[in-house]
Write a protein that holds these residues in place. Sequence first.
Motif, PDB file in Angstrom:
ATOM      1  N   GLY A  77       0.969  -1.532   0.115  1.00 45.24           N
ATOM      2  CA  GLY A  77      -0.303   0.423   0.172  1.00 45.24           C
ATOM      3  C   GLY A  77       0.694   1.525   0.160  1.00 45.24           C
ATOM      4  O   GLY A  77       0.165   2.037  -0.540  1.00 45.24           O
ATOM      5  N   TRP A  78       2.028   1.057   0.492  1.00 44.61           N
ATOM      6  CA  TRP A  78       2.656   2.100   0.190  1.00 44.61           C
ATOM      7  C   TRP A  78       3.117   2.747  -1.365  1.00 44.61           C
ATOM      8  O   TRP A  78       3.864   3.649  -1.256  1.00 44.61           O
ATOM      9  CB  TRP A  78       4.274   2.298   1.127  1.00 44.61           C
ATOM     10  CG  TRP A  78       4.804   0.731   1.351  1.00 44.61           C
ATOM     11  CD1 TRP A  78       4.294  -0.389   1.683  1.00 44.61           C
ATOM     12  CD2 TRP A  78       5.741   0.383  -0.031  1.00 44.61           C
ATOM     13  NE1 TRP A  78       5.297  -1.602   0.754  1.00 44.61           N
ATOM     14  CE2 TRP A  78       6.286  -1.200  -0.477  1.00 44.61           C
ATOM     15  CE3 TRP A  78       6.259   1.503  -1.363  1.00 44.61           C
ATOM     16  CZ2 TRP A  78       7.553  -1.550  -1.341  1.00 44.61           C
ATOM     17  CZ3 TRP A  78       7.045   0.392  -2.083  1.00 44.61           C
ATOM     18  CH2 TRP A  78       7.837  -0.794  -1.624  1.00 44.61           C
ATOM     19  N   PRO A 111      -0.917  -8.472   7.814  1.00 41.15           N
ATOM     20  CA  PRO A 111      -2.691  -8.652   7.395  1.00 41.15           C
ATOM     21  C   PRO A 111      -2.891  -6.782   7.123  1.00 41.15           C
ATOM     22  O   PRO A 111      -4.552  -6.220   7.504  1.00 41.15           O
ATOM     23  CB  PRO A 111      -3.222  -9.718   8.244  1.00 41.15           C
ATOM     24  CG  PRO A 111      -2.432 -10.473   8.661  1.00 41.15           C
ATOM     25  CD  PRO A 111      -1.182 -10.054   8.638  1.00 41.15           C
ATOM     26  N   ASP A 112      -3.331  -6.100   8.770  1.00 44.95           N
ATOM     27  CA  ASP A 112      -3.469  -5.166   9.361  1.00 44.95           C
ATOM     28  C   ASP A 112      -3.209  -4.313   7.818  1.00 44.95           C
ATOM     29  O   ASP A 112      -3.931  -2.728   7.301  1.00 44.95           O
ATOM     30  CB  ASP A 112      -2.969  -4.577  10.997  1.00 44.95           C
ATOM     31  CG  ASP A 112      -1.321  -4.553  10.876  1.00 44.95           C
ATOM     32  OD1 ASP A 112      -0.670  -5.083   9.583  1.00 44.95           O
ATOM     33  OD2 ASP A 112      -1.464  -4.342  12.074  1.00 44.95           O
ATOM     34  N   LEU A 113      -1.222  -3.962   7.533  1.00 42.35           N
ATOM     35  CA  LEU A 113      -1.418  -3.065   6.756  1.00 42.35           C
ATOM     36  C   LEU A 113      -2.643  -3.660   5.201  1.00 42.35           C
ATOM     37  O   LEU A 113      -2.669  -2.890   4.282  1.00 42.35           O
ATOM     38  CB  LEU A 113      -0.298  -3.146   6.122  1.00 42.35           C
ATOM     39  CG  LEU A 113       0.977  -2.689   7.547  1.00 42.35           C
ATOM     40  CD1 LEU A 113       2.270  -2.574   7.183  1.00 42.35           C
ATOM     41  CD2 LEU A 113       0.452  -1.035   7.905  1.00 42.35           C
ATOM     42  N   ALA A 114      -2.344  -4.686   5.153  1.00 44.30           N
ATOM     43  CA  ALA A 114      -3.021  -4.661   3.637  1.00 44.30           C
ATOM     44  C   ALA A 114      -4.579  -4.564   4.087  1.00 44.30           C
ATOM     45  O   ALA A 114      -4.719  -4.042   3.058  1.00 44.30           O
ATOM     46  CB  ALA A 114      -2.838  -6.329   3.419  1.00 44.30           C
ATOM     47  N   ASP A 115      -5.003  -4.683   4.801  1.00 45.36           N
ATOM     48  CA  ASP A 115      -6.381  -4.130   5.621  1.00 45.36           C
ATOM     49  C   ASP A 115      -6.641  -2.785   4.711  1.00 45.36           C
ATOM     50  O   ASP A 115      -7.753  -2.232   4.497  1.00 45.36           O
ATOM     51  CB  ASP A 115      -7.316  -4.625   6.487  1.00 45.36           C
ATOM     52  CG  ASP A 115      -8.916  -4.702   6.504  1.00 45.36           C
ATOM     53  OD1 ASP A 115      -9.300  -3.991   5.571  1.00 45.36           O
ATOM     54  OD2 ASP A 115      -8.673  -3.671   7.972  1.00 45.36           O
ATOM     55  N   ARG A 116      -5.317  -2.484   5.221  1.00 44.33           N
ATOM     56  CA  ARG A 116      -5.515  -0.261   5.759  1.00 44.33           C
ATOM     57  C   ARG A 116      -5.502  -0.086   4.401  1.00 44.33           C
ATOM     58  O   ARG A 116      -5.659   0.975   3.599  1.00 44.33           O
ATOM     59  CB  ARG A 116      -4.520  -0.189   6.696  1.00 44.33           C
ATOM     60  CG  ARG A 116      -4.546   1.333   6.462  1.00 44.33           C
ATOM     61  CD  ARG A 116      -3.197   1.772   7.475  1.00 44.33           C
ATOM     62  NE  ARG A 116      -3.488   3.327   7.313  1.00 44.33           N
ATOM     63  CZ  ARG A 116      -2.461   3.574   8.094  1.00 44.33           C
ATOM     64  NH1 ARG A 116      -1.946   3.521   8.848  1.00 44.33           N
ATOM     65  NH2 ARG A 116      -1.977   5.294   7.891  1.00 44.33           N
ATOM     66  N   THR A 117      -5.171  -0.600   2.986  1.00 43.69           N
ATOM     67  CA  THR A 117      -4.743  -0.228   1.744  1.00 43.69           C
ATOM     68  C   THR A 117      -5.576  -1.298   0.866  1.00 43.69           C
ATOM     69  O   THR A 117      -5.886  -0.024   0.335  1.00 43.69           O
ATOM     70  CB  THR A 117      -3.603  -1.395   0.446  1.00 43.69           C
ATOM     71  OG1 THR A 117      -2.381  -1.750   2.073  1.00 43.69           O
ATOM     72  CG2 THR A 117      -3.791  -0.859  -0.356  1.00 43.69           C
ATOM     73  N   ALA A 118      -6.408  -1.397   1.372  1.00 44.32           N
ATOM     74  CA  ALA A 118      -7.877  -1.868   0.834  1.00 44.32           C
ATOM     75  C   ALA A 118      -9.062  -0.679   1.412  1.00 44.32           C
ATOM     76  O   ALA A 118      -9.464   0.228   0.517  1.00 44.32           O
ATOM     77  CB  ALA A 118      -9.306  -3.072   1.243  1.00 44.32           C
ATOM     78  N   ILE A 119      -8.268  -0.329   2.772  1.00 47.56           N
ATOM     79  CA  ILE A 119      -9.635   1.083   3.127  1.00 47.56           C
ATOM     80  C   ILE A 119      -9.168   1.914   2.648  1.00 47.56           C
ATOM     81  O   ILE A 119     -10.394   3.253   2.269  1.00 47.56           O
ATOM     82  CB  ILE A 119      -9.771   0.719   4.916  1.00 47.56           C
ATOM     83  CG1 ILE A 119      -9.887  -0.228   5.157  1.00 47.56           C
ATOM     84  CG2 ILE A 119     -10.436   1.807   5.668  1.00 47.56           C
ATOM     85  CD1 ILE A 119     -10.434  -0.643   7.074  1.00 47.56           C
ATOM     86  N   ASP A 120      -7.705   2.301   2.465  1.00 45.62           N
ATOM     87  CA  ASP A 120      -7.238   4.101   2.076  1.00 45.62           C
ATOM     88  C   ASP A 120      -7.771   4.143   0.676  1.00 45.62           C
ATOM     89  O   ASP A 120      -7.684   5.288   0.512  1.00 45.62           O
ATOM     90  CB  ASP A 120      -6.121   3.616   2.502  1.00 45.62           C
ATOM     91  CG  ASP A 120      -5.712   4.013   3.416  1.00 45.62           C
ATOM     92  OD1 ASP A 120      -6.367   4.398   4.484  1.00 45.62           O
ATOM     93  OD2 ASP A 120      -4.230   3.919   3.832  1.00 45.62           O
ATOM     94  N   ASN A 121      -7.936   2.905  -0.108  1.00 49.33           N
ATOM     95  CA  ASN A 121      -7.912   2.799  -1.471  1.00 49.33           C
ATOM     96  C   ASN A 121      -9.653   2.612  -2.308  1.00 49.33           C
ATOM     97  O   ASN A 121      -9.827   2.898  -2.947  1.00 49.33           O
ATOM     98  CB  ASN A 121      -7.367   2.135  -2.583  1.00 49.33           C
ATOM     99  CG  ASN A 121      -5.737   2.282  -2.187  1.00 49.33           C
ATOM    100  OD1 ASN A 121      -4.918   3.317  -3.324  1.00 49.33           O
ATOM    101  ND2 ASN A 121      -5.042   2.030  -1.851  1.00 49.33           N
ATOM    102  N   GLY A 122     -10.401   2.741  -1.366  1.00 47.07           N
ATOM    103  CA  GLY A 122     -11.785   2.413  -1.368  1.00 47.07           C
ATOM    104  C   GLY A 122     -12.146   1.217  -1.839  1.00 47.07           C
ATOM    105  O   GLY A 122     -13.412   1.771  -2.720  1.00 47.07           O
ATOM    106  N   LEU A 123     -11.889   0.512  -1.821  1.00 45.78           N
ATOM    107  CA  LEU A 123     -11.736  -1.029  -2.978  1.00 45.78           C
ATOM    108  C   LEU A 123     -13.109  -2.001  -2.022  1.00 45.78           C
ATOM    109  O   LEU A 123     -13.034  -2.230  -0.319  1.00 45.78           O
ATOM    110  CB  LEU A 123     -10.890  -1.733  -3.107  1.00 45.78           C
ATOM    111  CG  LEU A 123      -9.319  -1.009  -2.920  1.00 45.78           C
ATOM    112  CD1 LEU A 123      -8.090  -2.012  -2.981  1.00 45.78           C
ATOM    113  CD2 LEU A 123      -9.807  -0.204  -4.258  1.00 45.78           C
TER     114      LEU A 123
END
Length: 214
Positions: A77-78, A111-123
Amino acid sequence: MTAPLFPTGIELPRVTPPQAAPLTAAELLASTGVGGRALRAGQSAPSVPVLNFRGLPVPLADAWRHGPAIVLFIRGGWCRACSLLLRHWRDHGETLRALNTTLVAIAPQTPDLADRTAIDNGLDFSVLSDPELSAANGFGLSFTLPPDAVDLYAANGIDVPVLNGNGLWVLPVPATYVIGPDGVVRYRHVEGDPSPSPRPEDVLLEVEERFGWR
């Protein structure tokens, strides 16, 4: 998806991968050997364990158990280029449903960063966690960053071993796969391949032409 697991105000670095690295994408692909070992059309995709947003292991084959799947391998996500790719895909949910096709992204993040990637990008599709590199290795995409790239990433505040939680300076080469319900790879594009990087529309056309499930 869960709420972000980081305190308010703390942000991960979001930068485009360093462009000053001496190797082009094609040169990197050749130097790492990924171009030769990455799964190709006609080969079977491995049903390796990956982690969902709760940190629970799930078999990757669940993605193509009931229809074709599009699998995106991203750095994390970075990575601004990776996030841009995910955002391009988020507008194609209706077409994916019409084609009975599952879309997932895989990143070697916790997993928490993967989930954050989904949230931050509105997926509205899953970003699965692959910190043990089971999927990246299974698809033949993982490579160890060379020392000059390590220095560049570190200088930009990207501590890959910490972000991935595995202590390794290892990333997957970004790639796009189409996998049939029989688990066979029908299409692939690996960053650095001679052909141009596909747009979501190009990949969806591949799915429609190969499966025709509208």
